[in-house]
Design a protein around this motif. Structure first.
Motif, PDB file in Angstrom:
ATOM      1  N   MET A   1     -44.610   1.754  20.013  1.00 38.43           N
ATOM      2  CA  MET A   1     -43.799   1.170  18.598  1.00 38.43           C
ATOM      3  C   MET A   1     -43.489  -0.644  18.197  1.00 38.43           C
ATOM      4  O   MET A   1     -42.448  -1.015  18.701  1.00 38.43           O
ATOM      5  CB  MET A   1     -43.173   2.356  17.781  1.00 38.43           C
ATOM      6  CG  MET A   1     -43.113   2.180  16.693  1.00 38.43           C
ATOM      7  SD  MET A   1     -41.984   2.710  15.915  1.00 38.43           S
ATOM      8  CE  MET A   1     -42.185   5.012  15.910  1.00 38.43           C
ATOM      9  N   LEU A 136     -47.414  -0.794  12.249  1.00 36.82           N
ATOM     10  CA  LEU A 136     -48.539   0.131  13.071  1.00 36.82           C
ATOM     11  C   LEU A 136     -49.017  -1.302  14.231  1.00 36.82           C
ATOM     12  O   LEU A 136     -50.046  -1.555  13.711  1.00 36.82           O
ATOM     13  CB  LEU A 136     -49.516   0.277  11.512  1.00 36.82           C
ATOM     14  CG  LEU A 136     -49.658   1.702  12.365  1.00 36.82           C
ATOM     15  CD1 LEU A 136     -49.972   2.784  13.188  1.00 36.82           C
ATOM     16  CD2 LEU A 136     -51.289   1.841  11.474  1.00 36.82           C
ATOM     17  N   ASP A 320     -52.496   7.655  21.599  1.00 37.51           N
ATOM     18  CA  ASP A 320     -53.084   6.611  21.678  1.00 37.51           C
ATOM     19  C   ASP A 320     -54.037   7.310  21.775  1.00 37.51           C
ATOM     20  O   ASP A 320     -54.462   5.689  22.578  1.00 37.51           O
ATOM     21  CB  ASP A 320     -51.867   5.334  21.964  1.00 37.51           C
ATOM     22  CG  ASP A 320     -52.633   4.556  21.432  1.00 37.51           C
ATOM     23  OD1 ASP A 320     -53.345   4.243  20.843  1.00 37.51           O
ATOM     24  OD2 ASP A 320     -52.187   3.311  22.027  1.00 37.51           O
ATOM     25  N   GLU A 325     -55.870   6.236  16.710  1.00 37.01           N
ATOM     26  CA  GLU A 325     -56.041   4.664  15.971  1.00 37.01           C
ATOM     27  C   GLU A 325     -57.054   4.452  14.410  1.00 37.01           C
ATOM     28  O   GLU A 325     -57.009   3.436  13.935  1.00 37.01           O
ATOM     29  CB  GLU A 325     -56.535   3.611  16.612  1.00 37.01           C
ATOM     30  CG  GLU A 325     -56.491   2.334  17.096  1.00 37.01           C
ATOM     31  CD  GLU A 325     -57.015   1.024  17.670  1.00 37.01           C
ATOM     32  OE1 GLU A 325     -57.391   0.430  17.486  1.00 37.01           O
ATOM     33  OE2 GLU A 325     -56.893   1.771  18.968  1.00 37.01           O
ATOM     34  N   ALA A 328     -55.871   6.262  11.416  1.00 32.90           N
ATOM     35  CA  ALA A 328     -54.734   5.728  11.572  1.00 32.90           C
ATOM     36  C   ALA A 328     -55.102   4.629  10.882  1.00 32.90           C
ATOM     37  O   ALA A 328     -54.065   4.127   9.362  1.00 32.90           O
ATOM     38  CB  ALA A 328     -53.363   4.969  11.908  1.00 32.90           C
ATOM     39  N   HIS A 329     -55.390   3.504  10.809  1.00 38.54           N
ATOM     40  CA  HIS A 329     -55.551   2.196   9.886  1.00 38.54           C
ATOM     41  C   HIS A 329     -56.631   2.529   8.708  1.00 38.54           C
ATOM     42  O   HIS A 329     -56.530   1.657   7.910  1.00 38.54           O
ATOM     43  CB  HIS A 329     -56.511   1.591  11.295  1.00 38.54           C
ATOM     44  CG  HIS A 329     -54.969   0.665  12.202  1.00 38.54           C
ATOM     45  ND1 HIS A 329     -54.464  -0.463  11.560  1.00 38.54           N
ATOM     46  CD2 HIS A 329     -54.430   0.819  13.259  1.00 38.54           C
ATOM     47  CE1 HIS A 329     -53.992  -0.648  12.657  1.00 38.54           C
ATOM     48  NE2 HIS A 329     -53.283  -0.230  13.107  1.00 38.54           N
ATOM     49  N   TRP A 377     -46.073   6.669  15.840  1.00 40.31           N
ATOM     50  CA  TRP A 377     -46.069   6.748  14.344  1.00 40.31           C
ATOM     51  C   TRP A 377     -45.466   5.932  13.630  1.00 40.31           C
ATOM     52  O   TRP A 377     -43.849   6.877  14.029  1.00 40.31           O
ATOM     53  CB  TRP A 377     -46.875   7.685  13.992  1.00 40.31           C
ATOM     54  CG  TRP A 377     -48.363   8.074  14.470  1.00 40.31           C
ATOM     55  CD1 TRP A 377     -48.289   9.316  15.211  1.00 40.31           C
ATOM     56  CD2 TRP A 377     -49.445   7.491  15.267  1.00 40.31           C
ATOM     57  NE1 TRP A 377     -49.236   9.055  16.162  1.00 40.31           N
ATOM     58  CE2 TRP A 377     -49.467   8.414  16.225  1.00 40.31           C
ATOM     59  CE3 TRP A 377     -50.028   5.972  14.582  1.00 40.31           C
ATOM     60  CZ2 TRP A 377     -51.354   7.709  17.075  1.00 40.31           C
ATOM     61  CZ3 TRP A 377     -50.852   5.891  14.995  1.00 40.31           C
ATOM     62  CH2 TRP A 377     -51.869   6.769  16.022  1.00 40.31           C
ATOM     63  N   LEU A 381     -45.697   6.157   7.754  1.00 41.10           N
ATOM     64  CA  LEU A 381     -46.726   7.161   8.166  1.00 41.10           C
ATOM     65  C   LEU A 381     -46.878   8.250   8.193  1.00 41.10           C
ATOM     66  O   LEU A 381     -47.409   8.876   7.481  1.00 41.10           O
ATOM     67  CB  LEU A 381     -47.674   6.480   9.383  1.00 41.10           C
ATOM     68  CG  LEU A 381     -48.632   6.318   9.594  1.00 41.10           C
ATOM     69  CD1 LEU A 381     -49.596   6.148   8.275  1.00 41.10           C
ATOM     70  CD2 LEU A 381     -49.282   6.386  10.835  1.00 41.10           C
TER      71      LEU A 381
END
Length: 681
Positions: A1, A136, A320, A325, A328-329, A377, A381
């Protein structure tokens, strides 16, 4: 993180990095130093007027307070203002793209305080602070001035971040700001491996400038391929380094079978009318690219985007993975885009009330426990909550622990689609054709021609198919491996108890807070069914599912009647990821990359691209509200030969050739005759 920087402000008000023992900018005049060292020594002013591309790309090592970015943004705005006053917007650079890497980002409050030192940059500083991302890891795409200024802010080590990027052989960077704490204070960054990676993503004749004149830095840059010399430093500093790389070194992030090639984008046809289509049109409009929309329905968002309330939250895993990914983004980018639409005066009903995913079964409870243990995370988030905490958030009694997405919520998808189409039209007017069922697409010598009821449209340089479950209806795309999943959502009358609900609840399905005195309840899940017929049986199923999990909760047991319902077909693929890229002919791939069957990753033949200019953008399932905006940006960035917001591994995960490549590697495709290939899976 990602960890925040530990800083304090010295007696002069300058931020000081405790971990590196160095200041972020000069105590004397950091803004003047930034302008001289990076902007002037890279000759940015002149290059904005003479550059041969509509976008100019600057990359920076060490974002820090964002001072270099803000100074460049300010002068780029002046450049655009001059072009407008001279009526020369058709000349020079129209879009500034700034890439920056930061291993230890400042806390937003520290960033805001540091930038108060520069009152001339106040308006731009406020915009940056208001859009500053959470901790993030990865690339955060921030857009300003209607997409005219783009900041790709990578949180993570500069070298590691570059090595995850998606980029073509021609490179992406026009100029480098080689910044960061002094080499003696931050030796881990100033390494040969970083200089080599900088060269990998540089275009031919890309320049660089750096405040240091250290001999090992100069030698390292020369070894990487940059012609580097000393020049006068700023103020009391005697020397600094500038340089240029003569040629791009032909490195690329993807193997040939996962290339994302650029395209002409002279005149683009978009087939579809939902959230995916509107995202594509919006991304094109921000670049001033002409496009036309073709939709078989009377109005937008009558297919899978038709629900009155759609939940918006990321689908995260306890690892991950490319999947995590992406979502999340994508979620954070979608939130920024939707907020910008609202800021620009476009409206859609919504509520950022959070999303609470309940652990209603043991597998979900185990997943949530795993998420808590891995701590991948940021809490901004998602965060694990106890049953008591969850009930306080929800405002109703449920008795379930879960995972809470505090930035999530719901939007009205049809209104959102119309808002995005309106925003796109304001930036770049376009023609929309409704009640227009495209039945045939044909490639001609002049481009692509579309046919509907004996009426032809075109020619177009590119066609982007965003038609959801109908994307496989064309002759060229009939092999598209769509998995259609029918879902019905029921609209149930609210009760005094259910009106207390303050957040979206997710169980096996979802249940929204009251809107227009109703809740959305659902949804059913029927694979390989493309019917949109609404059934009473499915309404009973939705209610029974809710009661099954919440039979002890007043909000669920006191609900009124189901007054209406909507059914649609979600377009998905077997890996639950969307598809974005140029259409791939299996026969073309099996001929070009036959060696993959033999375990060889070399001696490939060139692709013929028989369907050059035909693209696919679909397969978002029930998560288009979250993932479509960033996927559209990535896809259009590839076609426009711009920096890409998604990493290489995510780019490959959504590539249209991924199933063909998978089957070649697994030797599930074989040749029965010398030039004929058959899929045996």
């Amino acid at each position: 993180m990602i960890k925040n920087a530990h800083i304090h402000f010295n007696d002069l008000g300058t931020p000081f990095a405790d971990d590196f023992g160095d200041i972020y900018f000069s105590n004397d005049d950091g803004l003047a130093e930034s302008h001289y060292v990076f902007y002037e020594q890279n000759n940015i002013e002149t290059r904005l007027q003479t550059h041969d591309q509509p976008h100019f790309v600057i990359a920076e090592t060490g974002f820090g307070t964002g001072l270099n970015f803000l100074n460049t943004w300010q002068h780029f705005s002046d450049h655009i203002a001059r072009q407008q006053s001279q009526n020369q917007l058709d000349k020079g650079v129209k879009r500034l793209h700034f890439i920056s890497f930061e291993k230890y980002p400042l806390k937003v409050n520290d960033l805001s305080k540091a930038l108060q030192a520069w009152p001339t940059l106040q308006k731009l500083s406020e915009k940056l602070v208001n859009n500053y991302p959470i901790n993030l890891q990865g690339c955060h795409r921030l857009e300003f001035d209607n997409g005219r200024v783009v900041l790709d802010l990578h949180f993570g080590d500069a070298l590691a971040s570059i090595n995850t990027m998606s980029y073509p052989q021609t490179g992406i960077v026009d100029a480098w700001y080689l910044d960061g704490f002094a080499p003696s204070k931050n030796p881990e960054m100033w390494q040969q491996s970083l200089f080599n990676s900088m060269a990998d993503i540089s275009k031919a004749k890309a320049t660089l400038a750096t405040f240091t004149a250290a001999g090992f830095v100069r030698r390292g840059l020369i070894e990487a391929g940059f012609d580097t010399i000393k020049t006068k430093g700023f103020g009391k500093k005697r020397d600094m380094l500038i340089g240029q790389i003569p040629h791009a070194n032909t490195a690329q992030s993807a193997p040939p079978y996962f290339n994302q090639d650029d395209s002409k984008l002279n005149n683009v046809a978009i087939i579809g009318g939902g959230i995916a289509s509107s995202c594509i049109l919006y991304s094109l409009a921000k670049r001033g690219i002409n496009a036309e929309l073709f939709c078989k329905d009377p109005q937008p968002a009558m297919g899978a985007s038709h629900n009155v309330q759609g939940a918006v939250y990321p689908h995260l895993q306890a690892k991950d993975s490319p999947h995590s990914e992406l979502f999340a983004h994508s979620f954070l980018y979608a939130k920024r885009v939707y907020q910008q639409l609202l800021n620009d005066g476009f409206s859609f009903d919504h509520q950022w009330c959070g999303v609470l995913q309940h652990a209603v079964k043991k597998p979900l409870a185990d997943k949530h426990k795993n998420l808590a243990q891995k701590q991948l995370w940021p809490k901004q988030l998602m965060q694990n909550v106890t049953a008591e905490q969850g009930d306080e958030i929800a405002g109703v009694q449920t008795g379930y622990p879960g995972v809470y997405f505090e930035q999530g919520g719901w939007v009205n998808p049809p209104q959102l689609v119309n808002a995005m189409l309106g925003a796109a039209n304001k930036l770049m007017p376009h023609n929309s054709h409704f009640n227009c069922n495209i039945v045939n697409i044909e490639k001609t010598a002049n481009g692509w021609v579309l046919t509907s009821n004996n009426q032809q449209f075109g020619p177009f340089s590119d066609v982007i198919i965003c038609a959801g479950e109908h994307s496989d209806t064309f002759e060229q795309t009939k092999s598209l491996p769509i998995v259609g999943v029918r879902g019905q959502v029921s609209h149930v009358q609210a009760s005094p108890e259910s009106r207390k609900l303050k957040t979206v609840l997710c169980h096996k399905g979802y249940f929204t807070p009251a809107y227009l005195d109703h809740h959305c309840m659902g949804a059913t899940f029927d694979k390989n069914i493309k019917s949109r017929h609404v059934s009473d049986e499915d309404n009973h199923t939705n209610r029974a599912q809710l009661i099954n999990f919440y039979d002890h909760s007043d909000f669920a047991t006191t609900l009124g009647k189901v007054s209406s319902a909507k059914a649609a077909v979600r377009c998905t693929f077997i890996d639950h990821l969307p598809m974005a890229g140029q259409w791939c002919e299996q026969s073309d791939y099996t001929n070009a990359f036959a060696n993959l069957r033999l375990g060889k990753r070399y001696q490939y033949l060139p692709l013929n691209h028989p369907q050059q200019g035909l693209h696919i953008f679909t397969g978002f399932g029930a998560r288009a509200l979250c993932s479509a905006p960033l996927c559209a940006e990535h896809f259009i960035s590839c076609l426009a030969n711009e920096p890409r917001p998604l990493s290489e591994r995510v780019s490959q995960a959504i590539h249209p050739a991924r199933f063909i490549v998978r089957d070649l590697i697994r030797n599930k495709i074989y040749m029965t005759k010398p030039t004929i290939w058959v899929n045996c899976s």
